[in-house]
Design a protein around this motif. Structure first.
Motif, PDB file in Angstrom:
ATOM      1  N   GLU A   1     -24.939 -56.480  11.730  1.00  0.00           N
ATOM      2  CA  GLU A   1     -24.648 -56.832  10.340  1.00  0.00           C
ATOM      3  C   GLU A   1     -23.547 -57.893  10.367  1.00  0.00           C
ATOM      4  O   GLU A   1     -22.605 -57.796  11.159  1.00  0.00           O
ATOM      5  CB  GLU A   1     -24.178 -55.574   9.595  1.00  0.00           C
ATOM      6  N   ILE A   2     -23.711 -58.916   9.521  1.00  0.00           N
ATOM      7  CA  ILE A   2     -22.672 -59.953   9.430  1.00  0.00           C
ATOM      8  C   ILE A   2     -22.125 -59.929   8.010  1.00  0.00           C
ATOM      9  O   ILE A   2     -22.885 -59.993   7.037  1.00  0.00           O
ATOM     10  CB  ILE A   2     -23.248 -61.346   9.768  1.00  0.00           C
ATOM     11  N   LEU A   3     -20.802 -59.773   7.895  1.00  0.00           N
ATOM     12  CA  LEU A   3     -20.148 -59.701   6.588  1.00  0.00           C
ATOM     13  C   LEU A   3     -19.387 -60.987   6.321  1.00  0.00           C
ATOM     14  O   LEU A   3     -18.718 -61.515   7.224  1.00  0.00           O
ATOM     15  CB  LEU A   3     -19.154 -58.532   6.535  1.00  0.00           C
ATOM     16  N   ARG A   4     -19.531 -61.477   5.098  1.00  0.00           N
ATOM     17  CA  ARG A   4     -18.759 -62.655   4.666  1.00  0.00           C
ATOM     18  C   ARG A   4     -18.037 -62.238   3.397  1.00  0.00           C
ATOM     19  O   ARG A   4     -18.701 -61.782   2.444  1.00  0.00           O
ATOM     20  CB  ARG A   4     -19.706 -63.839   4.423  1.00  0.00           C
ATOM     21  N   ALA A   5     -16.714 -62.346   3.385  1.00  0.00           N
ATOM     22  CA  ALA A   5     -15.920 -61.862   2.249  1.00  0.00           C
ATOM     23  C   ALA A   5     -16.363 -60.434   1.886  1.00  0.00           C
ATOM     24  O   ALA A   5     -16.610 -60.104   0.721  1.00  0.00           O
ATOM     25  CB  ALA A   5     -16.048 -62.805   1.061  1.00  0.00           C
TER      26      ALA A   5
END
Ligand code: DO4
Ligand code: MG
Length: 273
Positions: free
Chosen positions: A197-201
């Motif tokens: 999973e890639i989280l941005r803000a």
């Protein structure tokens, strides 16, 4: 049983109990084909510890070179053929051939551990993480453990020309390992899931899953090619390829948080610095 490397020394977790040593070198363990039995017998000589001794984790690596296997999953073959402006049939040929793609990834000083920052190249505008199972191998080519790897890659640089692979793959902080080394002489089930999973803000901008069953090559096959004409006096670490590649419109940004989980090993979390 898991080995964690911390700033203060090694911590072993065995059946919910924790043991600490400030003096046992990581390399001395990776030279042992009987690592699991050795630890079982020697842990009573280590100090009893608590879960909170897992602070300040480092990558589970000593002097080992890190190598990578490539296009071991169909998804990797498809993504590489699509990104390649030079044709890309070499990826299909490597996927189908007896000889696997195996490449040198990193010396330990280019590797980061859990919660440390990975990097994207300044001269790349298309970078992705590659979530992979990594095997930890003794000098006698025995697997003694498993960890999680992130094989950071610059897709535009490799896509321009496959001869640029070492620049696309190897640069400072291009590899993350951890959070622990799962110590077992046994195999990992084909049904084992790898998730990223890639989280941005703090919002998910990518999520993907695969299983070890989707890998085309066996670990024995990959290791036998790696050891054909290379010796590893302190053992080595081999990343076994990615089966998760984000869609082509996706590139990492500074500040993104990459979370990679493999059942039985844990979750490796790194921010892009
Ligand atoms: O062919 C280039 C590298 C492939 C790779 O790293 C992978 O499939 O995981
Ligand atoms: Mg890879």
């Amino acid at each position: 049983m898991k080995i964690f490397q911390t700033a203060k020394g090694l911590v072993v977790e065995d059946d919910g109990r924790y043991f600490f040593s400030a003096t046992v070198p990581f390399d001395s363990l990776i030279r042992r084909d009987d690592l699991e039995q050795h630890l079982k017998a020697s842990l009573p000589e280590w100090s009893a510890a608590e879960r909170n001794s897992l602070a300040d984790l480092r990558a589970p690596i000593g002097s080992q070179e890190v190598w990578g296997a490539g296009v071991t999953y169909y998804r990797s073959r498809v993504a590489r053929m699509a990104e390649s402006t030079a044709g890309g049939d070499c990826y299909d040929r490597a996927y189908e051939a007896d000889r696997p793609e195996i490449f040198f990834k990193a010396m330990p000083h280019r590797v980061v551990g859990p919660n440390q920052e990975v990097a994207i190249r300044k001269d790349s505008n298309w970078s992705v993480p590659e979530p992979e199972l990594a095997v930890i191998i003794t000098p006698n080519a025995r697997i003694v453990g498993y960890t999680i790897a992130n094989d950071m890659s610059s897709r535009d640089i490799e896509g321009q020309n496959p001869l640029y692979l070492p620049q696309a793959k190897t640069y400072d902080r291009s590899c993350a390992l951890g959070p622990a080394m799962l110590v077992t002489a046994g195999t990992m089930a084909d049904s084992t899931e790898i998730k990223m999973e890639i989280l941005r803000a703090e919002k998910a901008v990518f999520s993907g899953t695969t299983t070890l069953a989707a890998r085309k090559r066996t670990l024995d096959e990959l290791i036998s090619y790696l050891f054909r004409q290379c010796s590893f006096p302190d053992g080595c670490i081999l990343m076994t390829g990615t089966g998760i590649v984000p869609e082509d419109s996706f590139t990492l940004h500074h500040g993104d948080e990459i979370q990679i989980s493999i059942a039985g090993i844990g979750k490796l979390v790194n921010r892009v610095g």
